[in-house]
Design an enzyme around this catalytic site. Structure first.
Site, PDB file in Angstrom:
ATOM      1  N   CYS A 109       0.812  -1.224   0.000  1.00 29.91           N
ATOM      2  CA  CYS A 109       0.000   0.000   0.000  1.00 29.91           C
ATOM      3  C   CYS A 109       0.840   1.266   0.000  1.00 29.91           C
ATOM      4  O   CYS A 109       1.869   1.342   0.655  1.00 29.91           O
ATOM      5  CB  CYS A 109      -0.864   0.050   1.253  1.00 29.91           C
ATOM      6  SG  CYS A 109      -1.757  -1.442   1.582  1.00 29.91           S
TER       7      CYS A 109
ATOM      8  N   TRP B  70      -3.769  -2.455  -1.155  1.00 31.63           N
ATOM      9  CA  TRP B  70      -3.493  -3.796  -1.654  1.00 31.63           C
ATOM     10  C   TRP B  70      -4.308  -4.713  -0.756  1.00 31.63           C
ATOM     11  O   TRP B  70      -3.992  -4.863   0.420  1.00 31.63           O
ATOM     12  CB  TRP B  70      -1.985  -4.042  -1.511  1.00 31.63           C
ATOM     13  CG  TRP B  70      -1.540  -5.419  -1.839  1.00 31.63           C
ATOM     14  CD1 TRP B  70      -1.419  -6.469  -0.978  1.00 31.63           C
ATOM     15  CD2 TRP B  70      -1.129  -5.890  -3.108  1.00 31.63           C
ATOM     16  NE1 TRP B  70      -0.970  -7.562  -1.647  1.00 31.63           N
ATOM     17  CE2 TRP B  70      -0.772  -7.246  -2.946  1.00 31.63           C
ATOM     18  CE3 TRP B  70      -1.018  -5.317  -4.371  1.00 31.63           C
ATOM     19  CZ2 TRP B  70      -0.318  -8.020  -4.005  1.00 31.63           C
ATOM     20  CZ3 TRP B  70      -0.554  -6.095  -5.406  1.00 31.63           C
ATOM     21  CH2 TRP B  70      -0.218  -7.428  -5.223  1.00 31.63           C
TER      22      TRP B  70
ATOM     23  N   ASN C 109      -1.182   0.535   6.424  1.00 25.61           N
ATOM     24  CA  ASN C 109      -0.470  -0.493   5.662  1.00 25.61           C
ATOM     25  C   ASN C 109      -0.082  -1.572   6.662  1.00 25.61           C
ATOM     26  O   ASN C 109       0.417  -1.252   7.735  1.00 25.61           O
ATOM     27  CB  ASN C 109       0.782   0.134   5.014  1.00 25.61           C
ATOM     28  CG  ASN C 109       1.543  -0.857   4.149  1.00 25.61           C
ATOM     29  OD1 ASN C 109       1.072  -1.963   3.890  1.00 25.61           O
ATOM     30  ND2 ASN C 109       2.710  -0.458   3.691  1.00 25.61           N
TER      31      ASN C 109
ATOM     32  N   LYS D 128      11.406 -12.447 -14.719  1.00 22.76           N
ATOM     33  CA  LYS D 128      11.127 -11.212 -15.475  1.00 22.76           C
ATOM     34  C   LYS D 128      10.032 -11.453 -16.508  1.00 22.76           C
ATOM     35  O   LYS D 128       9.109 -10.659 -16.641  1.00 22.76           O
ATOM     36  CB  LYS D 128      12.425 -10.782 -16.154  1.00 22.76           C
ATOM     37  CG  LYS D 128      12.876  -9.413 -16.133  1.00 22.76           C
ATOM     38  CD  LYS D 128      13.146  -8.629 -14.884  1.00 22.76           C
ATOM     39  CE  LYS D 128      12.457  -8.945 -13.606  1.00 22.76           C
ATOM     40  NZ  LYS D 128      13.189  -8.771 -12.400  1.00 22.76           N
TER      41      LYS D 128
HETATM   42  C1  F6R Z   1      10.995  -9.042  -9.349  1.00 25.21           C
HETATM   43  C2  F6R Z   1      11.159  -8.275  -8.135  1.00 25.21           C
HETATM   44  C3  F6R Z   1      11.006  -8.960  -6.828  1.00 25.21           C
HETATM   45  C4  F6R Z   1      11.956  -8.341  -5.790  1.00 25.21           C
HETATM   46  C5  F6R Z   1      11.685  -8.935  -4.403  1.00 25.21           C
HETATM   47  C6  F6R Z   1      12.637  -8.383  -3.373  1.00 25.21           C
HETATM   48  O1  F6R Z   1      11.276  -8.275 -10.473  1.00 25.21           O
HETATM   49  O2  F6R Z   1      11.369  -7.092  -8.174  1.00 25.21           O
HETATM   50  O3  F6R Z   1      11.208 -10.328  -6.933  1.00 25.21           O
HETATM   51  O4  F6R Z   1      13.268  -8.579  -6.188  1.00 25.21           O
HETATM   52  O5  F6R Z   1      10.372  -8.657  -4.009  1.00 25.21           O
HETATM   53  O6  F6R Z   1      12.515  -7.009  -3.235  1.00 25.21           O
HETATM   54  P1  F6R Z   1      13.648  -6.146  -2.588  1.00 25.21           P
HETATM   55  O7  F6R Z   1      14.842  -6.224  -3.478  1.00 25.21           O
HETATM   56  O8  F6R Z   1      13.090  -4.764  -2.513  1.00 25.21           O
HETATM   57  O9  F6R Z   1      13.931  -6.745  -1.251  1.00 25.21           O
END
Ligand code: F6R
Length: 590
Positions: free
Chosen positions: A2, A73, A99, A472
């Protein structure tokens, strides 16, 4: 998750201001939105399901200097207008956005209902304004009522509560991020700073277990449990508005992919003394663990290979969500390396707590300056990628890989060599991402956009990149994609290959090249349409996507064309790559 944005101050356009700022938090992912402006004795509330950016004519003409906006969300209660935040107290003088999760909301709601409170939504959030309203009957002021209410809540949350009568905004945090922007004309409180970057770059952080109260003229931070005041430093953030905007690009994802022409070099630009100190900490540690989630986890997996091949050092990878099962192996002399773009991921924070309980030290590799993970770690390295707004992580990943590779070189006593390799790789990326190259990938996307399955193989550090390629492609195009270690194919997955199934091989120019080519031949023999991402052409490839020969930095260059391909697959399938369904940029709940 959120998005939260509230304002109190002297400006008279607070409604329009919070709506505009909220649009800069859209990348966090949401399914409904809402806004509340303090007007007269109550709040003017507008909310709906869908995207706030798609609402035409959402205007706030009324003068207002206390307002709040939220993107929701859904967790408790479906995606409905009624469930969207803000939620109000019975007398409509208190508006709350939230949130996180109030785990004991059921019992509180039952109790409040008995006292005559009426509920209009299915959310856990709605108990918050009603409980504050109840507490306000006996509390000395609004902030005290919010504090008393918060102390009843179980679970992790970030709350903004606004009160018309006292013209004040109170924020409290026990888990999800909140940042304060200190402006000349008031205070901005948001879940991330793109919301207010246009108005101020001076920030103050509110930590877990803290709250603040502001009427727009002054701000007081205090401990949520005890009420004891806490002094706070003002910090200047160095991200520019341009960095956080799309510019001429149609989507943030493409802009951020293109940013990699410079961002890898920025990641390499680290204080050498600090890198050497950290390399020594890894060298001396009795057990080094690498954790992250999703894409960041794939960077950690690749780093296992970097540390092994370059520094002959054994480190252990675990997805952050699995890490607590490793606690038996942790000692005070252990080191946990956490990798996170946002610096707010709940599972990563949990892993850090597990390590800290055992007395182990934590090194955080993060993108977002001042994030919770950055502040809670013993050592922090920033990847300097600049704001990443698209949900799909691109430039943050290559920055993480660059920093991890640099550390591996430092550990091997070859920091300079690592730096030279990475800076060369950065120039090669800048050359590679030319318009012709991008068009070539767009054409390839056109060829395979209607396929429903796609498989990617790699070996060594290209194996985690094969898995990352799958993430991706899945998340933005919704094509079913899977990444495998090339050698695993014949142990099962090869049964999935049919005539013309698109398969991608991520190849380098190293000791495992022949193996991956052999795997590609095996796939082709079963009918696969082979796409090779490789420095050298090979006859097995029906399509060859040329990448520079980057040696141990091959993982960094090989993932970039896949990011571009995933982007075009999404666009050609009519999906918005910046906001994939069911996903959020920053996963602050478990
Ligand atoms: C996929 C993606 C997620 C993040 C994951 C971790 O493209 O972005 O898989 O890599 O949620 O997020 P962070 O790096 O912010 O801890």
């Amino acid at each position: 998750m959120c998005g939260i944005f509230g304002y109190v101050g002297t400006r008279k356009d607070a409604g329009a201001l919070v709506v505009e700022g909220l649009k800069n938090l859209e990348y966090r992912g949401y399914d409904s939105w809402g806004v509340a402006c303090s007007i007269g004795d109550g709040f003017l509330v507008k909310k709906d399901i869908g995207k706030i950016s798609e609402v035409n004519g959402l205007q706030f003409y009324e003068e207002c200097s206390l307002a709040v906006a939220h993107t929701r969300w859904a967790t408790h209660g479906g995606v409905t207008k009624e469930n969207a935040h803000p939620h109000l107290s019975c007398d409509k003088t208190i508006a709350v956005i939230h949130n996180g999760i109030i785990e004991n909301f059921g019992e509180i709601r039952d109790e409040l209902k008995k006292k005559g409170h009426t509920f209009v939504s299915e959310t856990d959030t709605e108990v918050i304004p009603h409980l504050i309203e109840e507490e306000l009957k006996t509390a000395e002021d609004f902030a005290a009522a919010v504090r008393k209410a918060c102390l009843r809540f179980e679970g992790r949350f970030a709350i903004l509560a606004l009160h018309t009568a006292s013209h004040s905004l109170v924020a409290a945090r026990t888990g999800s991020p909140l940042i304060v922007g200190v402006g000349k004309d008031g205070y901005y409180v948001a879940s991330d700073f793109p919301a207010f970057l246009k108005h101020t770059k001076t920030v103050q952080y509110i930590d877990n277990g803290e709250m603040l109260v502001t009427d727009g003229n002054s701000i007081i931070f205090s401990d949520l449990a005890t009420g004891v005041e806490k002094p706070k430093r003002e910090i200047e953030i160095n991200w520019s508005i341009e960095q956080a905007e799309k510019g001429d690009f149609e989507h943030f994802m493409l802009k951020e992919i293109m940013d990699q022409k410079e961002s890898v070099a920025r990641a390499v630009n680290q204080d050498e003394e600090q890198i050497m100190t950290l390399a020594k900490a890894i060298h001396d540690a009795k057990g080094t663990f690498l954790v992250g989630c999703g894409t960041a986890a794939k960077a950690c997996m690749a780093a296992e290979y970097f540390f092994s091949v370059i520094a002959e050092k054994h480190v252990n990878f675990a997805p952050a969500s699995e890490f607590k099962l490793y606690h038996h192996f942790l000692k005070p002399e252990s080191l946990l390396i956490v990798v996170s773009q946002s610096g707010e991921t709940a599972d990563v924070l949990d892993a850090m707590r597990v390590a800290k309980l055992k007395g182990a030290k934590v090194l955080a590799i993060v993108n977002v300056e001042g994030s919770t993970i950055a502040r809670e770690a013993d050592y922090t390295l920033r990847i300097n990628a600049g704001p990443e707004r698209a949900v799909a992580s691109t430039k943050a990943l290559t920055g993480q890989l660059a920093v991890l590779l640099l550390i591996a070189y430092a550990l091997a006593g070859k920091l300079r060599q690592g730096k030279t390799l990475l800076l060369e790789t950065s120039s090669q990326i800048a050359e590679m991402l030319n318009p012709r190259y991008v068009t070539r990938l767009k054409e390839l996307a056109e060829k395979i956009k209607n396929d429903e399955n796609l498989y990617i193989i790699g070996k060594s550090w290209n194996y985690p990149m094969a898995m990352e390629s799958a993430i991706k492609i899945q998340e933005v195009s919704y094509i079913h994609a899977e990444g495998f270690a090339g050698g695993e194919l014949k142990h099962g997955p090869i049964a999935l290959i049919e005539q013309d199934t698109p398969c991608i091989a991520l190849v380098g120019n190293d000791e495992v090249t022949t193996d991956v080519i052999t795997n590609s031949i095996e796939l082709k023999a079963r009918g696969a349409f082979m796409i090779g991402v490789a420095p050298k052409k090979h006859e097995v490839f029906a399509e060859w996507i040329k990448v520079p020969d980057a040696g141990p930095a091959q993982a960094i260059v090989n993932i970039i064309p896949i990011q571009v391909l995933a982007y075009f697959l999404a666009v050609k399938r009519g999906k918005n790559p910046d906001m994939p369904r069911n996903l959020a940029k920053s996963v602050t709940v478990k």
